[in-house]
Design a protein around this motif. Structure first.
Motif, mmCIF file in Angstrom:
data_model
loop_
_atom_site.group_PDB
_atom_site.id
_atom_site.type_symbol
_atom_site.label_atom_id
_atom_site.label_comp_id
_atom_site.label_asym_id
_atom_site.label_seq_id
_atom_site.Cartn_x
_atom_site.Cartn_y
_atom_site.Cartn_z
ATOM 1 N N GLY A 3 0.802 -1.210 0.000
ATOM 2 C CA GLY A 3 0.000 0.000 0.000
ATOM 3 C C GLY A 3 0.842 1.271 0.000
ATOM 4 O O GLY A 3 0.383 2.333 -0.413
ATOM 5 N N ARG A 4 2.088 1.167 0.444
ATOM 6 C CA ARG A 4 2.908 2.379 0.549
ATOM 7 C C ARG A 4 3.763 2.596 -0.694
ATOM 8 O O ARG A 4 4.512 3.571 -0.767
ATOM 9 C CB ARG A 4 3.815 2.305 1.783
ATOM 10 C CG ARG A 4 3.040 2.049 3.073
ATOM 11 C CD ARG A 4 3.853 2.410 4.267
ATOM 12 N NE ARG A 4 4.031 3.873 4.397
ATOM 13 C CZ ARG A 4 4.710 4.430 5.379
ATOM 14 N NH1 ARG A 4 5.298 3.678 6.285
ATOM 15 N NH2 ARG A 4 4.837 5.739 5.461
ATOM 16 N N TRP A 5 3.686 1.683 -1.661
ATOM 17 C CA TRP A 5 4.553 1.790 -2.833
ATOM 18 C C TRP A 5 4.298 3.084 -3.597
ATOM 19 O O TRP A 5 5.219 3.741 -4.079
ATOM 20 C CB TRP A 5 4.364 0.560 -3.736
ATOM 21 C CG TRP A 5 5.151 0.654 -5.009
ATOM 22 C CD1 TRP A 5 4.686 0.564 -6.281
ATOM 23 C CD2 TRP A 5 6.556 0.902 -5.133
ATOM 24 N NE1 TRP A 5 5.675 0.709 -7.192
ATOM 25 C CE2 TRP A 5 6.861 0.930 -6.506
ATOM 26 C CE3 TRP A 5 7.586 1.097 -4.204
ATOM 27 C CZ2 TRP A 5 8.145 1.116 -6.983
ATOM 28 C CZ3 TRP A 5 8.865 1.296 -4.699
ATOM 29 C CH2 TRP A 5 9.144 1.309 -6.072
ATOM 30 N N TRP A 6 2.998 3.480 -3.689
ATOM 31 C CA TRP A 6 2.688 4.723 -4.402
ATOM 32 C C TRP A 6 3.390 5.904 -3.739
ATOM 33 O O TRP A 6 3.872 6.828 -4.402
ATOM 34 C CB TRP A 6 1.179 4.962 -4.414
ATOM 35 C CG TRP A 6 0.604 5.201 -3.034
ATOM 36 C CD1 TRP A 6 0.153 4.277 -2.176
ATOM 37 C CD2 TRP A 6 0.478 6.474 -2.391
ATOM 38 N NE1 TRP A 6 -0.256 4.850 -1.000
ATOM 39 C CE2 TRP A 6 -0.082 6.211 -1.104
ATOM 40 C CE3 TRP A 6 0.755 7.795 -2.751
ATOM 41 C CZ2 TRP A 6 -0.349 7.232 -0.190
ATOM 42 C CZ3 TRP A 6 0.477 8.795 -1.845
ATOM 43 C CH2 TRP A 6 -0.067 8.523 -0.565
ATOM 44 N N PHE A 7 3.516 5.824 -2.415
ATOM 45 C CA PHE A 7 4.167 6.907 -1.686
ATOM 46 C C PHE A 7 5.648 6.997 -2.055
ATOM 47 O O PHE A 7 6.187 8.080 -2.311
ATOM 48 C CB PHE A 7 3.999 6.658 -0.182
ATOM 49 C CG PHE A 7 4.733 7.657 0.672
ATOM 50 C CD1 PHE A 7 4.260 8.965 0.776
ATOM 51 C CD2 PHE A 7 5.893 7.306 1.350
ATOM 52 C CE1 PHE A 7 4.936 9.892 1.556
ATOM 53 C CE2 PHE A 7 6.570 8.239 2.122
ATOM 54 C CZ PHE A 7 6.074 9.539 2.232
ATOM 55 N N HIS A 8 6.284 5.808 -2.120
ATOM 56 C CA HIS A 8 7.694 5.792 -2.510
ATOM 57 C C HIS A 8 7.877 6.324 -3.916
ATOM 58 O O HIS A 8 8.832 7.038 -4.201
ATOM 59 C CB HIS A 8 8.250 4.367 -2.417
ATOM 60 C CG HIS A 8 8.421 3.905 -1.009
ATOM 61 N ND1 HIS A 8 9.357 4.443 -0.156
ATOM 62 C CD2 HIS A 8 7.756 2.968 -0.291
ATOM 63 C CE1 HIS A 8 9.270 3.856 1.032
ATOM 64 N NE2 HIS A 8 8.295 2.946 0.979
ATOM 65 N N LYS A 9 6.924 5.951 -4.790
ATOM 66 C CA LYS A 9 7.015 6.431 -6.178
ATOM 67 C C LYS A 9 6.956 7.956 -6.223
ATOM 68 O O LYS A 9 7.724 8.608 -6.933
ATOM 69 C CB LYS A 9 5.878 5.828 -7.022
ATOM 70 C CG LYS A 9 6.299 4.540 -7.728
ATOM 71 C CD LYS A 9 5.442 4.269 -8.950
ATOM 72 C CE LYS A 9 4.032 3.882 -8.577
ATOM 73 N NZ LYS A 9 3.266 3.340 -9.722
ATOM 74 N N VAL A 10 6.043 8.489 -5.448
ATOM 75 C CA VAL A 10 5.923 9.951 -5.425
ATOM 76 C C VAL A 10 7.228 10.584 -4.926
ATOM 77 O O VAL A 10 7.764 11.520 -5.521
ATOM 78 C CB VAL A 10 4.745 10.390 -4.524
ATOM 79 C CG1 VAL A 10 4.784 11.891 -4.283
ATOM 80 C CG2 VAL A 10 3.432 10.006 -5.171
ATOM 81 N N VAL A 11 7.760 10.038 -3.837
ATOM 82 C CA VAL A 11 9.000 10.595 -3.276
ATOM 83 C C VAL A 11 10.129 10.508 -4.283
ATOM 84 O O VAL A 11 10.859 11.476 -4.527
ATOM 85 C CB VAL A 11 9.379 9.866 -1.973
ATOM 86 C CG1 VAL A 11 10.773 10.268 -1.520
ATOM 87 C CG2 VAL A 11 8.364 10.176 -0.894
ATOM 88 N N LEU A 12 10.261 9.316 -4.935
ATOM 89 C CA LEU A 12 11.353 9.134 -5.897
ATOM 90 C C LEU A 12 11.212 10.091 -7.079
ATOM 91 O O LEU A 12 12.188 10.710 -7.521
ATOM 92 C CB LEU A 12 11.395 7.683 -6.386
ATOM 93 C CG LEU A 12 11.997 6.690 -5.391
ATOM 94 C CD1 LEU A 12 11.801 5.261 -5.878
ATOM 95 C CD2 LEU A 12 13.478 6.981 -5.199
ATOM 96 N N SER A 13 9.970 10.238 -7.590
ATOM 97 C CA SER A 13 9.819 11.131 -8.741
ATOM 98 C C SER A 13 10.040 12.576 -8.339
ATOM 99 O O SER A 13 10.588 13.371 -9.101
ATOM 100 C CB SER A 13 8.440 10.953 -9.390
ATOM 101 O OG SER A 13 7.447 11.021 -8.386
ATOM 102 N N MET A 14 9.675 12.921 -7.101
ATOM 103 C CA MET A 14 9.973 14.276 -6.639
ATOM 104 C C MET A 14 11.475 14.504 -6.541
ATOM 105 O O MET A 14 11.990 15.551 -6.926
ATOM 106 C CB MET A 14 9.310 14.527 -5.270
ATOM 107 C CG MET A 14 7.862 14.972 -5.371
ATOM 108 S SD MET A 14 7.052 15.003 -3.767
ATOM 109 C CE MET A 14 7.923 16.312 -2.949
ATOM 110 N N MET A 15 12.185 13.480 -6.049
ATOM 111 C CA MET A 15 13.651 13.606 -5.963
ATOM 112 C C MET A 15 14.265 13.743 -7.349
ATOM 113 O O MET A 15 15.178 14.543 -7.572
ATOM 114 C CB MET A 15 14.252 12.390 -5.237
ATOM 115 C CG MET A 15 14.085 12.467 -3.726
ATOM 116 S SD MET A 15 14.465 10.906 -2.909
ATOM 117 C CE MET A 15 16.201 10.779 -3.222
#
Lengths: 228, 274
Positions: A3-15
């Motif tokens: 469930g938290r994978w989308w969150f990591h994706k957002v963080v990575l794309s922001m980085m």
């Protein structure tokens, strides 16, 4: 966990986005807010920023050197001659036959300093490739707010903003022109020159006369040195 | 041949002078090598020291050595002051401080130079010798401070603004020219080349001077020694032939090095970027 994978994706794309728009590599780790204050001083305590630490305001897109002998950068590395093109993104914009000219054709006085003559630096090693931004252009690496980190620190590790106020292209200290561009250098030069010339003016004739005078006067006999 | 000389410099004082002499020449050579690196003459000197970069390394280390020596000398000076008679002892006859008497002697000496008057009654130190001493003292401070600022420019620009290094550079350069010019022309000539001292005044190497020379050239000192019954204790013998040969070799090596730097520096001065 899934469930938290989308969150990591957002963080990575922001980085990734941050990396794309981040400025180029600096050779030392700080930009300064003034000659004596660092970012950190302000950030930790007050959150106060000086105006050139934040993005340019709508009305004031370019931040330049404060006037000569004002504020914390009293002398420019060029000896603070008047520059009409000091705020352009391409300082040579519109110069005729620009790509077939040499730097020293138009800037002869800027090619006889210690960095050029002794250290064999070329202009581009500090001023960069085309287009060469004007020194006071906001994003120029030569802008005094970051010059020490982007230019000086390439060779002088740990260079500070104060260090970067060393005048790379100084005027001839003996010249009257230096009185306007770099008065401290002018006065100190002439004070030291006066001491040196004064000493020689007294002691050279003194020595010369002494030499002549002793040619006319034989030394009195001495017991131990007569055999030499 | 025996008992013909009066002690003038102690072993420690001669050691100070020898170290100063060697390091001064090293500083002059490495400094001029860098200043004249655009000319074949400067490149030759730089070659001796291993090149442009090594010249700076040597210049900085020898400079720090000189400053350390200066510090030691300063404490030596404090230890040598006659504290019992202080502060009157500072104005004594054996003091190297410039005194009103020196102005009078300088005036009389000038009159002698132009042939109006006899030789002045100099004491232990002539005014020109005192000037030499304080010139080095002042020069050490000036050269040391500006040299340290320039050598450690990134650190020193935390204390002074960076443009102060432009100023320090010119102070260092002009003071160096003054120091070398003074030593290589005036000090060498008065010490060694004028007729009465030619071929060499060995006082600073041997530590003693000829007793008759003292009687003629420094009559006040001689009479003072005689009057205070110090003469017997001050008398010593002349150095042997071998030691004198070493004095000449060292002295003339130093002098030719200095003259080489002086003449080359003057001849090539128009060929460099100042």
């Amino acid at each position: 966990m899934k469930g938290r994978w989308w969150f990591h994706k957002v963080v990575l794309s922001m980085m990734a986005a941050v990396l794309l728009v981040a400025p180029g590599t600096a050779y030392s780790q700080e930009e300064v807010s003034s000659a004596i204050r660092r970012y950190r001083d302000m950030e930790v305590s007050t959150g106060y920023y000086e105006r050139y630490e934040v993005l340019p305001q709508r009305r004031r897109p370019l931040v330049g050197l404060p006037g000569l002998r004002r504020d914390q950068f009293p002398y420019s590395p060029s000896g603070a001659q008047v520059r009409l093109r000091s705020r352009l993104a391409d300082s040579h914009y519109g110069v005729k036959f620009y790509n077939v000219q040499k730097c020293e054709t138009c800037h002869p006085a800027q090619s006889d300093d210690l960095h050029t003559v002794r250290a064999n630096l070329t202009c581009r090693q500090c001023h960069g490739g085309e287009p060469i931004a004007s020194i006071e252009h906001y994003y120029s690496p030569m802008n005094p707010i970051r010059r020490h980190a982007y230019v000086c620190a390439k060779c002088h590790e740990g260079a500070s903003a104060s260090f970067a106020s060393y005048v790379i292209h100084p005027p001839n200290p003996a010249d009257v022109k230096a009185l306007e561009e770099f008065p401290a250098l002018f006065y100190v030069f002439w004070a030291m020159a006066a001491i040196a010339v004064g000493t020689f003016l007294v002691f050279l004739p003194h020595t010369f006369l002494w030499g002549i005078r002793e040619l006319l006067a034989r030394k009195k006999e001495t017991s131990s040195e007569s055999h030499e | 041949m025996n008992n013909t000389r009066i002690r003038r410099f102690t072993a420690v004082q001669r050691l100070f002078h020898l170290l100063l002499m060697a390091s001064f020449l090293a500083q002059g050579a490495t400094g001029l090598a860098r200043m004249y690196i655009e000319t074949p003459w400067g490149q030759y000197i730089a070659w001796v020291f291993g090149g442009y970069e090594y010249c700076l390394t040597i210049h900085i280390y020898v400079g720090i050595f000189m400053l350390a020596g200066f510090l030691v000398h300063f404490f030596y000076l404090l230890a040598k002051i006659d504290w019992k008679g202080f502060p009157g002892s500072l104005m004594g006859r054996d003091s190297v401080l410039l005194q009103p008497r020196d102005a009078k002697e300088a005036y009389e000496h000038v009159l002698w130079l132009i042939g109006i008057r006899g030789w002045p009654r100099f004491d232990r130190w002539g005014y020109w010798e005192k000037f030499d001493y304080w010139a080095v003292f002042w020069g050490m401070v000036i050269m040391g401070v500006t040299g340290l600022l320039l050598a450690f420019s990134v650190s020193s620009s935390r204390i002074i603004p960076g443009w102060g290094l432009n100023v320090a550079f010119w102070v260092h350069r002009i003071e160096a020219i003054l120091a070398m010019g003074h030593v290589f022309i005036i000090h060498f000539f008065i010490g060694h080349l004028r007729r009465h001292n030619f071929p060499m005044d060995k006082a600073m190497f041997e530590g003693s001077v000829d007793i008759d020379s003292v009687r003629h050239e420094r009559p006040a000192w001689y009479e003072r020694l005689e009057k205070n019954d110090d003469l017997k204790g001050a008398i010593t013998t002349e150095a042997g032939r071998g030691r004198r040969a070493v004095f000449y070799a060292v002295g003339y090596l130093a002098m030719f090095t200095g003259l080489f730097l002086l003449i080359g520096g003057i001849l090539n001065s128009a060929a460099i970027t100042w």
